[in-house]
Design a protein around this motif. Structure first.
Motif, short mmCIF file in Angstrom:
data_model
loop_
_atom_site.label_atom_id
_atom_site.label_comp_id
_atom_site.label_asym_id
_atom_site.label_seq_id
_atom_site.Cartn_x
_atom_site.Cartn_y
_atom_site.Cartn_z
N ARG A 130 0.87 -1.19 0.00
CA ARG A 130 0.00 0.00 0.00
C ARG A 130 0.90 1.23 0.00
O ARG A 130 1.79 1.34 0.83
CB ARG A 130 -0.92 -0.01 1.22
CG ARG A 130 -2.07 -1.02 1.07
CD ARG A 130 -2.81 -1.24 2.36
NE ARG A 130 -3.26 0.02 2.95
CZ ARG A 130 -4.26 0.74 2.48
NH1 ARG A 130 -4.93 0.32 1.42
NH2 ARG A 130 -4.62 1.87 3.05
N GLN A 164 -12.27 -1.43 -1.79
CA GLN A 164 -11.02 -1.95 -2.35
C GLN A 164 -10.76 -1.42 -3.76
O GLN A 164 -11.68 -1.20 -4.52
CB GLN A 164 -11.06 -3.48 -2.39
CG GLN A 164 -10.08 -4.16 -1.44
CD GLN A 164 -8.68 -3.59 -1.49
OE1 GLN A 164 -8.18 -3.17 -2.51
NE2 GLN A 164 -8.01 -3.55 -0.34
N ASP A 168 -17.03 -0.15 -2.07
CA ASP A 168 -16.51 -1.52 -1.93
C ASP A 168 -15.21 -1.55 -1.14
O ASP A 168 -14.71 -2.61 -0.80
CB ASP A 168 -16.28 -2.16 -3.30
CG ASP A 168 -17.56 -2.23 -4.09
OD1 ASP A 168 -18.62 -1.95 -3.48
OD2 ASP A 168 -17.52 -2.56 -5.29
N ILE A 221 -14.99 2.52 -5.51
CA ILE A 221 -13.88 2.34 -4.58
C ILE A 221 -14.34 2.70 -3.17
O ILE A 221 -14.05 2.00 -2.20
CB ILE A 221 -12.68 3.22 -4.99
CG1 ILE A 221 -12.12 2.75 -6.33
CG2 ILE A 221 -11.60 3.19 -3.91
CD1 ILE A 221 -11.09 3.68 -6.94
N PRO A 279 -3.32 0.44 -3.06
CA PRO A 279 -2.55 -0.79 -3.21
C PRO A 279 -1.86 -0.86 -4.58
O PRO A 279 -2.47 -0.51 -5.58
CB PRO A 279 -3.60 -1.90 -3.08
CG PRO A 279 -4.90 -1.25 -3.39
CD PRO A 279 -4.77 0.21 -3.05
N ASN A 296 -8.49 -2.40 -7.15
CA ASN A 296 -7.55 -3.36 -7.75
C ASN A 296 -6.19 -2.73 -7.71
O ASN A 296 -6.06 -1.56 -8.03
CB ASN A 296 -7.91 -3.59 -9.22
CG ASN A 296 -8.91 -4.69 -9.37
OD1 ASN A 296 -9.01 -5.56 -8.50
ND2 ASN A 296 -9.67 -4.64 -10.44
#
Ligand SMILES: Nc1ncnc2c1ncn2[C@@H]1O[C@H](COP(=O)(O)OP(=O)(O)O)[C@@H](O)[C@H]1O
Ligand SMILES: [Mg+2]
Lengths: 400, 274
Positions: free
Chosen positions: A40, A138, A136, A133, A184, A140
């Motif tokens: 991250r 997260q 959810d 984003i 990430p 990708n």
């Protein structure tokens, strides 16, 4: 003893050696090697690639952002302003970015995408991605290359620039962001990255415009010819250097280049590359509006000063390939003579060419023509157009 | 997770800055020798006197735009970027970086005391860049203050340098109490006291030997003991030349002793802090 600085590296080495032997024995493999890993990373340490062939931001913002004249937040603010103006023109100003989403309000819902400017479509997609984003939680992972130097920790995006902008948009423009400003990333060591890798990643995904493909072809060609690929934003002339290069004499790279371009044929490669002859303005518009290569290849054949106008017509009238072909190969000679006392530089250039006929042979001329165009069919088209010009010119000589 | 070691002891002159800076450099060099992909170490100097900044960078006139002060004064969103801008390379090694202190920190402390969230103004931005480093070393000033609290809150591990003289006067149990004070007093229960370093040890002094034997035999302190650094004039010479001890004299007794400490800490890092 006030000794002078002591740079006895051998003795320092010995000291380190005295503690390393047992240490190395215990060393787990996790800290060493150049492994690709996920991490991250603070958004501020991540930067889009200035020479990425796929353009995400509008050209003017892109350049100033990469010249460090504006921050990511300012870049997005400018994008929002551009879109706000377009929206106002259609009488649909927005107060909040979330209103751009298709089902945010019912009126907007049935607005066909076709009436939106490319910037509006782009911003709307970004807002959509940003809320995904946010909801959810997260993202990708992006693929980034570690290009850090000294205290400057920096990761250059290989793929995922949209996710990067969406995350900034989320952080600074969309309410209720609760993230920590990190993203990430799959980190690739600098020595693993290459123009080839990036090209493969690009062509593997959809949506690469013809102009982006042309830039990518140029990057690959420049790379195999040993040019240094810069790490700052470049003007089109940088890519245009590839117009003078080709794959001949680069047999060992030919397959790699063509496969990185998505497995296209060699003749196709030259055509794609030749799109870089388009004027700056034409390139920008063609890229922004995703004009196909099939249309642009004809535009390349007319003098550069008409490129922008032709591309604008393609966009405004949604011209078909056939129409573009007719438009580009059809006229040309008529407009030039309208102004009797004002002779264009192109006309002067053409007149000069007639004096050079003695100093060449048909074979040589043919070779030069093919080299210039990078492709025989375009060379032929050029010659056709020239023939037509010559025969029509004769008529006007008689009148004088 | 990157471990950050705070060097703390409310007494001055016990060797906090000497230990923090030299151990930081030793870690960089040992990690590099072990082929670690990331051998970088960051020193954060929270002492407004800026000794650690001075000896590693050659200057201590950092101020409003280029120091820890700048980071503490930045607004919350900009703090990480500000931190990145203020970190500078040390003169000791390109992979040894430092966030320098500033004389202006004293004022910052007065200004920030009582401000909600103030103690977290260091840990918040630091946590976002920590993974760029193999380890972080925090030097503190010799007093309990807001800045020391910030330093402790930004740390995962505390290392306490002590002089034998000090052990003598306060006694061993009181050292343990002090360590517990840090944990509880600073509301930082996850802070782990992971080491005790005895500094300025003079084996010619009988009392020193006696105390050291006691420390080693002690059930808690014995386990915590990371190393014993002899009193050694090379240390003060290196210090006044703004050089690392290792560069100044790698064969000095203190260099060898510090390198042992470095090796234990690197081993601890490589095992993921176990
Ligand atoms: N092992 C040692 N031998 C001799 N002098 C030392 C030793 N360790 C520290 N010193 C000296 O003691 C003084 C105080 O050390 P310093 O690291 O600045 O302490 P602190 O940071 O705890 O105030 C410095 O002048 C330093 O050179
Ligand atoms: Mg100190």
């Amino acid at each position: 003893m006030m000794a002078r600085p002591n740079h006895d590296t051998q003795r320092m080495d010995d000291l380190l050696a005295s503690v390393t032997s047992d240490l190395l024995g215990e060393l787990p493999q996790n800290l060493n090697g150049n492994a690709i890993h996920v991490e991250r990373i603070l958004l501020e340490m991540v930067r889009p690639d200035p020479v990425q062939p796929r353009r995400v931001l509008p050209e003017s913002i892109h350049l100033r952002f990469h010249q460090n004249q504006i921050t990511p937040t300012q870049a997005l603010r400018e994008l929002v302003q551009i879109v706000q103006i377009a929206a106002r023109h259609r009488g649909r100003p927005f107060n909040n970015l979330l209103e751009l989403l298709p089902n945010a309000d019912d009126e907007r819902d049935d607005e066909p995408v076709a009436t939106l400017t490319p910037e509006e479509v782009f911003l709307r997609d970004l807002v959509n991605l940003a809320t995904t984003i946010r909801d959810d939680g997260q993202v990708n992972p992006l693929t980034v290359v570690d290009v850090s130097q000294g205290v400057t920790r920096l990761f250059r995006i290989e793929t995922g620039e949209r996710r990067y902008w969406a995350t900034w948009l989320l952080r600074d423009f969309i309410p209720n962001y609760t993230g920590d400003g990190m993203i990430p990333c799959i980190v690739i060591p600098a020595n693993h990255s290459s123009v080839f890798r990036q090209a493969k990643e690009n062509t593997a995904r959809s949506g690469l415009t013809a102009v982006a493909l042309a830039r990518q072809a140029a990057l690959l060609l420049l790379t195999v010819h040993g040019y240094e690929i810069p790490t700052y934003a470049v003007e089109n002339d940088f890519y245009r250097q590839a117009l003078e290069l080709d794959l001949r004499g680069k047999r060992e790279y030919t397959d790699a280049v063509l496969s990185a371009m998505g497995g296209i044929k060699r003749s196709q490669f030259s055509i794609v590359k030749s799109l870089l002859r388009l004027s700056d303005e034409a390139l920008e518009m063609a890229d922004r509006h995703s004009i196909e290569e099939g249309k642009l290849r004809y535009v390349v054949g007319v003098p550069a000063e008409y490129h922008a106008e032709l591309v604008r017509q393609i966009i405004d009238f949604n011209l078909s390939v056939k129409q573009v072909k007719e438009l580009c190969e059809g006229d040309g000679s008529e407009q030039q003579v309208n102004d009797e006392d004002d002779v264009s530089p192109s006309a002067v250039k053409m007149a000069k060419v007639t004096q050079a006929i003695q100093s060449t042979t048909p074979q040589e001329f043919a070779r030069a023509l093919v080299r210039q165009e990078g492709d025989t069919s375009i060379a032929r088209a050029r010659l056709q157009a020239m023939k037509k010009l010559i025969s029509e010119t004769e008529r006007y000589l008689g009148e004088d | 997770m990157t471990r950050s070691f705070v060097f703390t002891n409310h007494k001055g002159g016990v060797g906090k800055s000497t230990s923090a800076t030299n151990i930081a450099l030793g870690m960089v060099q040992l990690l590099r020798r072990a082929n670690a992909t990331n051998p970088r170490v960051l020193i954060i100097d929270t002492d407004s006197q800026g000794h650690a900044s001075l000896i590693t960078t050659g200057r201590k006139n950092y101020g409003a735009d280029d120091s820890l002060y700048t980071v503490l004064m930045a607004d919350r969103t900009n703090a990480p970027q500000t931190l990145l801008n203020c970190i500078t390379q040390s003169q000791w090694d390109p992979d040894l970086h430092i966030l320098p202190a500033s004389p202006m920190l004293e004022g910052a402390e007065r200004e920030l005391t009582g401000v909600a969230g103030a103690p977290y103004r260091l840990v918040d931005p630091v946590s976002k860049i920590a993974n760029q480093y193999a380890a972080i070393i925090i030097d503190t000033r010799p007093s309990f203050s807001l800045l020391t609290e910030m330093g402790l809150l930004a740390a995962t591990d505390a290392i306490v340098p002590v002089e034998p003289r000090y052990l003598e006067t306060v006694g061993l149990t009181s050292v343990i109490e002090k360590i517990n004070d840090i944990r509880e007093g600073w509301r930082h229960p996850t802070l782990r006291v992971s080491g005790l370093i005895v500094t300025k040890m003079d084996s010619r002094i009988r009392g020193h030997n006696h105390l050291l034997a006691e420390v080693k035999a002690h059930p808690v302190l014995g386990k915590l003991l990371l190393g014993v650094i002899p009193a050694n004039e090379a240390v003060s010479y290196a210090h006044s030349n703004h050089q690392s001890l290792f560069t100044y004299n790698p064969t000095a007794s203190a260099s060898k002793a510090y390198m042992q400490v470095v090796a234990s800490l690197v081993r601890y890092l490589l095992k993921g802090g176990e």
